[in-house]
Design an enzyme around this catalytic site. Structure first.
Site, PDB file in Angstrom:
ATOM      1  N   LYS A  77      26.579  19.709  -9.998  1.00  0.00           N
ATOM      2  CA  LYS A  77      27.514  20.350  -9.066  1.00  0.00           C
ATOM      3  C   LYS A  77      27.396  21.675  -8.802  1.00  0.00           C
ATOM      4  O   LYS A  77      27.416  22.497  -9.908  1.00  0.00           O
ATOM      5  CB  LYS A  77      28.685  19.820  -8.774  1.00  0.00           C
ATOM      6  CG  LYS A  77      29.816  20.071  -7.681  1.00  0.00           C
ATOM      7  CD  LYS A  77      30.987  19.531  -7.602  1.00  0.00           C
ATOM      8  CE  LYS A  77      32.034  19.682  -6.455  1.00  0.00           C
ATOM      9  NZ  LYS A  77      33.188  19.116  -6.790  1.00  0.00           N
ATOM     10  N   SER A 152      34.932  15.904  -2.749  1.00  0.00           N
ATOM     11  CA  SER A 152      34.130  17.116  -2.711  1.00  0.00           C
ATOM     12  C   SER A 152      32.626  17.072  -3.242  1.00  0.00           C
ATOM     13  O   SER A 152      31.756  17.738  -2.832  1.00  0.00           O
ATOM     14  CB  SER A 152      34.668  18.405  -3.113  1.00  0.00           C
ATOM     15  OG  SER A 152      34.861  18.499  -4.313  1.00  0.00           O
ATOM     16  N   SER A 176      37.805  14.143  -6.252  1.00  0.00           N
ATOM     17  CA  SER A 176      36.247  14.449  -5.688  1.00  0.00           C
ATOM     18  C   SER A 176      35.121  13.936  -6.541  1.00  0.00           C
ATOM     19  O   SER A 176      34.227  14.280  -6.124  1.00  0.00           O
ATOM     20  CB  SER A 176      36.239  16.083  -5.802  1.00  0.00           C
ATOM     21  OG  SER A 176      37.046  16.696  -4.597  1.00  0.00           O
TER      22      SER A 176
END
Lengths: 475, 92
Positions: A77, A152, A176
């Site tokens: 990420k 997310s 997330s």
């Protein structure tokens, strides 16, 4: 090589036997990325040294130093730092920024010789549940590109779901990791708060954030967790080993295995949950019973307040954490007439809408006159919810709900209504509020072929319970 | 909450926002605050001294690393620097 059915252990065996090389595996993933990423936008960047990394990992097989993770292709990420590489939290304000050090989890993975394929898309600064808040465009769901991948960590979830990586790392502040995992039909783990080091993870809600893996199987998630869960003196919230041990000793499940799973019925009966999701959840409960678990009703009287408490605590912490992005220290700078004006212009231009919204919300709840009404109440509520979890875990070994109230929604469907978006974290957020570990596991598909899911929570530092139940459930 | 409150928050948060967004933010913030306000309805929140369980852990202020060993790396990421310092616009 069939990427779909490869697990970490199977891959390791094949690499050891020389059935394929690390480079073959990396190339296979790169090919999938090449084919699919243009449409799905899971990766913001694919690293240009993947084959060189693969060569280095291959050497570890030759000199006998290879571990289970050597050569395994990872997606990371965009808010986790890898030294020398771009890291931007999918924000314009970090345009051009390169990480100056390795996150602890990255350092650990490097010593095992994993291959980093690239960095994945996300909601800007991890603020969102759909990856629509990325400054670099939405990530689409591999199962239906008209739908979101969740957020997310949507890019990380999609990367694994599209076979563009075997493992991805994300971060989970209110769901997330687990929510996008559920939307994309992969496994997503949020470890106990303090289990994995947050050193080198861009902070959002510091009292809630945890790094977590996306994998195809529960066993793979277990392998990653065991590889990176360790006390880290560089993260003051990382929990020392002796305290982890105390937590485990205190929990009711010792070594005889877990037996009883609790369902917070009052929470599920609130409405607003998709009918198919609910029906599928009941089917999952029957399956758990057929696996030998006793499923009982439990009461978490305040759990429904987790989400409102979260939307006080998280913005408060975010507004403090994000103040450092000011056009002076990193990335973007928009010149103003003086220093203050430079701050304002940089933040006004560099931060996206949702980030600006949450910073202002956090500023409000922390401001004089409102602090007691919001922040203090939320903190007290949080402590009480954590206590309630502790009480329930005296009676049951795990708590089960759906991960999400409905499967992946359409792109744009909730983009104009922040509150509707926030509600997609209703089931996941309480694990962050209570600090307990939680996992999302695929549990079939709905009539449109969209993944459905199951969400399990366990006592602090009892990830082993999640893995044990999860492994049986996914068979 | 009114527009002037939104302006005050933007000022405190040091974010430049235009008039159109001020209106939008006013609506959004009111809706979100209306939602989170329900924490005041929860029965246990009146208990005192509940907020003491999580404490900050501070590093001992000693044994610093050698001065300057990270300076070049960090300054390489700064938008503007000069002679080993971060450069900013005049403050006073």
């Amino acid at each position: 090589m069939d990427l779909k059915s490869l697990t970490i252990e199977k891959t390791h065996e094949s690499l050891k036997k020389g059935e394929f090389t690390v480079a073959d595996l990396a190339l296979a993933c790169l090919k999938e990325i090449e084919k699919k990423n243009k449409d799905l936008n899971a990766y913001l960047e694919v690293f240009n040294d993947v084959m060189e990394q693969a060569r280095q990992s291959q050497k570890m097989f030759e000199d006998g130093s290879a571990t289970l993770l050597t050569g395994i292709p990872f997606a990371i990420k965009d808010n986790i730092l890898i030294e020398g590489r771009r890291a931007g939290a999918a924000s314009k304000i970090l345009e051009g920024y390169r990480a100056v050090y390795d996150a602890t989890v990255i350092k650990k993975l490097k010593t095992q010789g994993v291959v980093f394929l690239g960095r994945t898309n996300m909601d800007e600064f991890a603020m969102g549940s759909s990856t629509e808040n990325s400054a670099y465009g939405v990530t689409k769901n591999p199962h239906d590109p008209s739908r979101v991948a969740g957020g997310s960590s949507g890019g990380s979830a999609a990367a694994v779901a599209m076979d563009g990586a075997m493992v991805a790392l994300g971060s989970d502040t209110g769901g997330s990791v687990r929510q996008p995992a559920a939307f994309c039909g992969v496994v997503g783990l949020k470890p106990t708060y303090g289990a994995l080091s947050r050193y080198g993870l861009m902070a959002m809600g510091s009292s809630l954030d945890q790094i977590g893996p996306f994998t195809k199987t529960v066993r793979d998630a277990e392998i990653i967790f065991q590889a990176v869960s360790e006390h880290d003196p560089m993260d003051s919230t990382s929990v020392p080993e002796n305290i982890r041990y105390d937590f485990r000793q205190r929990s009711r499940i010792k070594d005889q295995g877990s037996k009883i799973i609790g369902v917070p019925r009052n929470f599920l009966n609130h409405g607003g949950i998709d009918k198919e999701t609910l029906d599928n959840f009941e089917k999952s409960l029957i399956k758990l019973e057929s696996l030998g678990y006793k499923v009982v009703n439990i009461d978490l009287p305040l759990v429904e307040y987790s989400l409102p408490a979260y939307y006080i605590i998280m913005p408060a912490e975010s507004s403090s954490n994000l103040s450092r992005f000011d056009g002076v220290r990193y990335g973007l700078q928009e010149k103003g007439t003086d220093l203050l004006d430079t701050y304002k212009k940089t933040k006004g231009k560099g931060f996206g809408k949702e980030v600006r919204r949450r910073i202002m919300l956090g500023t409000y709840v922390l401001s004089h006159g409102y602090y007691d009404a919001y922040y203090n109440k939320a903190i007290k509520l949080r402590n009480q919810i954590e206590k309630d979890f502790g009480k329930v875990f005296e009676e049951v070994d795990a708590i089960v709900t759906p991960t999400t109230p409905a499967p992946a929604f359409k792109i744009g469907e909730k983009a104009k209504d922040p509150l509707a978006m926030y509600l997609s974290d209703i089931f996941t957020v309480s694990a962050n509020i209570a600090g307990v570990p939680a996992i999302s596991i695929p549990a079939g598909v709905n009539k449109d072929g969209l993944p459905l899911d199951l969400h399990l929570m366990a006592p602090h530092f009892r990830e082993d319970v999640l893995f044990e139940i999860g492994k049986k459930f996914e068979m | 909450m009114q527009i002037k409150d939104v302006e005050k928050l933007a000022e405190l948060a040091r974010i430049e926002i235009n008039d159109e967004e001020k209106n939008e933010l006013l609506g959004d913030l009111q809706a979100i605050l209306g939602y989170v306000e329900q924490v005041n309805k929860a029965s246990t929140v009146n208990q005192v001294n509940q907020a003491i369980e999580h404490v900050n852990i501070m590093r001992e202020d000693k044994e610093p690393h050698e001065t300057g060993i990270y300076t070049d790396k960090i300054l390489a990421e700064v938008p503007e620097s000069q002679d080993g310092y971060v450069k900013v616009k005049k403050i006073l």
